[in-house]
Every structure is written in structure tokens, then in C-alpha cells.
Design an enzyme around this catalytic site. Sequence first.
Site, PDB file in Angstrom:
ATOM      1  N   LYS A   1     -18.574  13.446  -0.073  1.00  0.00           N
ATOM      2  CA  LYS A   1     -17.961  14.308   0.723  1.00  0.00           C
ATOM      3  C   LYS A   1     -19.691  14.803   1.768  1.00  0.00           C
ATOM      4  CE  LYS A   1     -13.712  14.345   0.567  1.00  0.00           C
ATOM      5  NZ  LYS A   1     -12.762  14.327   1.491  1.00  0.00           N
TER       6      LYS A   1
ATOM      7  N   HIS B   1      -5.880   3.113  -0.021  1.00  0.00           N
ATOM      8  CA  HIS B   1      -5.618   4.347   0.688  1.00  0.00           C
ATOM      9  C   HIS B   1      -4.703   4.259   1.380  1.00  0.00           C
ATOM     10  CE1 HIS B   1      -6.852   7.861   2.047  1.00  0.00           C
ATOM     11  NE2 HIS B   1      -7.540   7.775   0.913  1.00  0.00           N
TER      12      HIS B   1
END
EC number: 4.1.1.39
Length: 466
Positions: free
Chosen positions: A166, A287
Site C-alpha cells: 500500500k 483476484h
Amino acid sequence: MDQSSRYVNLALKEEDLIAGGEHVLCAYIMKPKAGYGYVATAAHFAAESSTGTNVEVCTTDDFTRGVDALVYEVDEARELTKIAYPVALFDRNITDGKAMIASFLTLTMGNNQGMGDVEYAKMHDFYVPEAYRALFDGPSVNISALWKVLGRPEVDGGLVVGTIIKPKLGLRPKPFAEACHAFWLGGDFIKNDEPQGNQPFAPLRDTIALVADAMRRAQDETGEAKLFSANITADDPFEIIARGEYVLETFGENASHVALLVDGYVAGAAAITTARRRFPDNFLHYHRAGHGAVTSPQSKRGYTAFVHCKMARLQGASGIHTGTMGFGKMEGESSDRAIAYMLTQDEAQGPFYRQSWGGMKACTPIISGGMNALRMPGFFENLGNANVILTAGGGAFGHIDGPVAGARSLRQAWQAWRDGVPVLDYAREHKELARAFESFPGDADQIYPGWRKALGVEDTRSALPA
């Protein structure tokens, strides 16, 4: 036109259809629009899903009628419709005779989703007979391949401690790679976040080269193998292949440490199959970004997360994100463990059907979305095992002492659960886990009341005004 005389046969028994092995069965929650009868609408739904249209056509013959999809059960009070689709209806590859999810969805979830007499219809489960199931690729590898790389037992090897770098966008190649290196000093597995690819500020070739170097350095420093999941999602199958080949070539001697990530919902079945068939020796990381548009309980059309994950195993995903079963920040509930069981067991019960997988390899649950060390023991207890991949972004990088401590706290939470030791007791002897309580005090207060006293942490919260 009422088509119930042709497309409805309520005398059919589900056990006979399953024993016959010639039908795919689907269970829908379906509601007609006002003014339309339930059985007549269900019949139209089955017709539109198979051989029919809104009028009789002169080209229909006896063979055509023999492959009609048939409504075999209705329960208007529960809004339940079950339909049997002859296996012969589904398309096969001309190259190898294999089945395809594209055809499965075209029939079972195609035009019927836009019918004028249907208020809503959502698939909640499906059953595939052995003859049809065997036509799908299924996974080529799964978590056992990752356990092998990590030097663990290939059965019940336990939690793979992972993270997501992140922020999900905005990092240039060097800081991205350095973040990877920092986490790997304490953890096992790092994945690209789903939008990360080949942005102008972070060219894929530059980023991957630096990440491969970071992996080598982390392995040298820790003496432990590390894993990376690289996003190769693209519209063009040739681009998917080019990305995958570049990634594996760049990681070189560590190519077996690499998973290849594809955003399977947004890129579609063709992207998953391209990666599965081109790179069968690598973990295929499915995903599911975007899936909530159809799978959310708030959506009454489409299909459920259970159906989505079941299709992923058929397609050949090595692992797929399954949510956090109500223990993280994403939508979900504890009963979602049925998804994990359907992915991992050779025979499992779904909402409506019991599915046998005939020895097809298991697909690995991947857990992400608001997880940290404090939430994990409850998750494992609900699931009954820890044979999953955890990708905790904030749970690692939000740790008060940084990502290395964050990774260690995640591993310690798993070890506490594995060994049957209460988390607070384990935290007294493991500082990274103890500091996780200070890192996530809101969760600590909710899940472990009295943790401050147990760990000797001063309560610095301001007193509430009188």
C-alpha cells in the site's frame, strides 16, 4: 406465451437427475414481475436459457426438444426455481474438446438476466456431473506448491503470511521494491494490488526487476524462501503471456517462488484460461475485484460469491479471494466458510447441492480485507483450519513498529491459535503480537476487553465528558 407444458416437468426427481449424470443443475432465487405467474415465468426463463424463444418456431424438431432445459422444482414461497440443463447444450473447444465457463454463463446467466417478465433472478448454487466436470482444466497447482517452496509439509502446511503493498497506486518502482524487502524480513508472501501493473510512473519492467532483487536480498538476509504474486492482467491474451514470461524470466532461479495474478472477474474467463494453460507450473492467483456488482447480497441479480468461487475452481484458479467471512472489513458472514470448503474439499455441501470434485485439485482460499493479528484467531476458529493465504495490507504496514513487526505479529497470531494458546497469553511472550494490540486498539477493545490490564498497557484514553 405460456411455455410450461414444454419447459416444466415437476415429476423429475433431483436424485434421479444426479444419478443420471447428464444434466447440470442450477438453483435460482427468482421473482416474476407483477402480473406474471410463477411457473409460467420459470418456464420462460428455462426456455430463454436453452432452446426456446418467445414464440414457437418451425425449425424445432424432436431432437431440439430433447435438449430443452427443464424446470424440475419450484417453491414460490421461497422464490426458488431449479432448472436442469442437458450437458449436451454446453459448448466445447474445437481444439481439445474441453468445456468453457463462457458457455456455462451464456446459458445459465445470459439472456435470462434481462427478461421482461422477471423482477430478479440470482443463481445461488449449481451442480456439475462428473462427465462435464472432467472437461474443465481445474487447478494445476495450489497452496501445496507454495508450502514446498517455503520448506513446509505439503499437507496442512498452515498459514502463508502475506501482504499487499500500500498505497495501491502511487508508489514508484524503488519505494515499492523497498516496501517488499521490508515485509519479507518478517513475512512470506507479497501480492500486487489489483490495479498495479504498468503505469507510466511505475513501468512494469522496472518494478519487477527491483522486486526480484529485493526478494534475493531478503532471502539472503533471512535464510528463508519468499513469494511474490505478480499482476499480469490484460485485455489481450498475448499481453498476459508477455507479462508472465517477463516476470518469470526476471525472477530467474526464483521463478517457482512467483504466483501470477489475474483479475478474473473484470478480465473474464479467457484471461484465467490463458494464464492457466500458458503457465501451468505457477500458482494462478485469481483476484475478484468488481465481483460485488453481482455477488453482493444487496444485488438480486447475477450469482453469489459461492457460485463465483466454485466456477473459479473449475476454471483452474490455484487460489481465489474469498473475503474474510465477517471477520474483516469486507461484506461477508461466518457462514461463508462453505465457500472455503467447496474450494478445498473433494466433496462438499453447497446451499442446494452436494458436489463431488472427482479428485480435482483444491483451490486455495485467499483472505484479505481489514485483517490484522487480533482478528485472525477468530477467523481460524470459524473456518476450522489455517491452510489459507493471508494478504493483510493495513494489518502489516499499520503495525506501530513497522511492517517487519506487523508480519511477525500475524505469524504469531496463527501460532497461538495453532498451539491452542489464548492470544493474550501468547502476546505476553511475543512482543510483536503484544504491540498489535496497541496498533489496533479499536479492534482490541472490541475483541479482547481488558487487554490493557492483561498486557500492562497504560490506558491513555480521555475520560468521557460528564
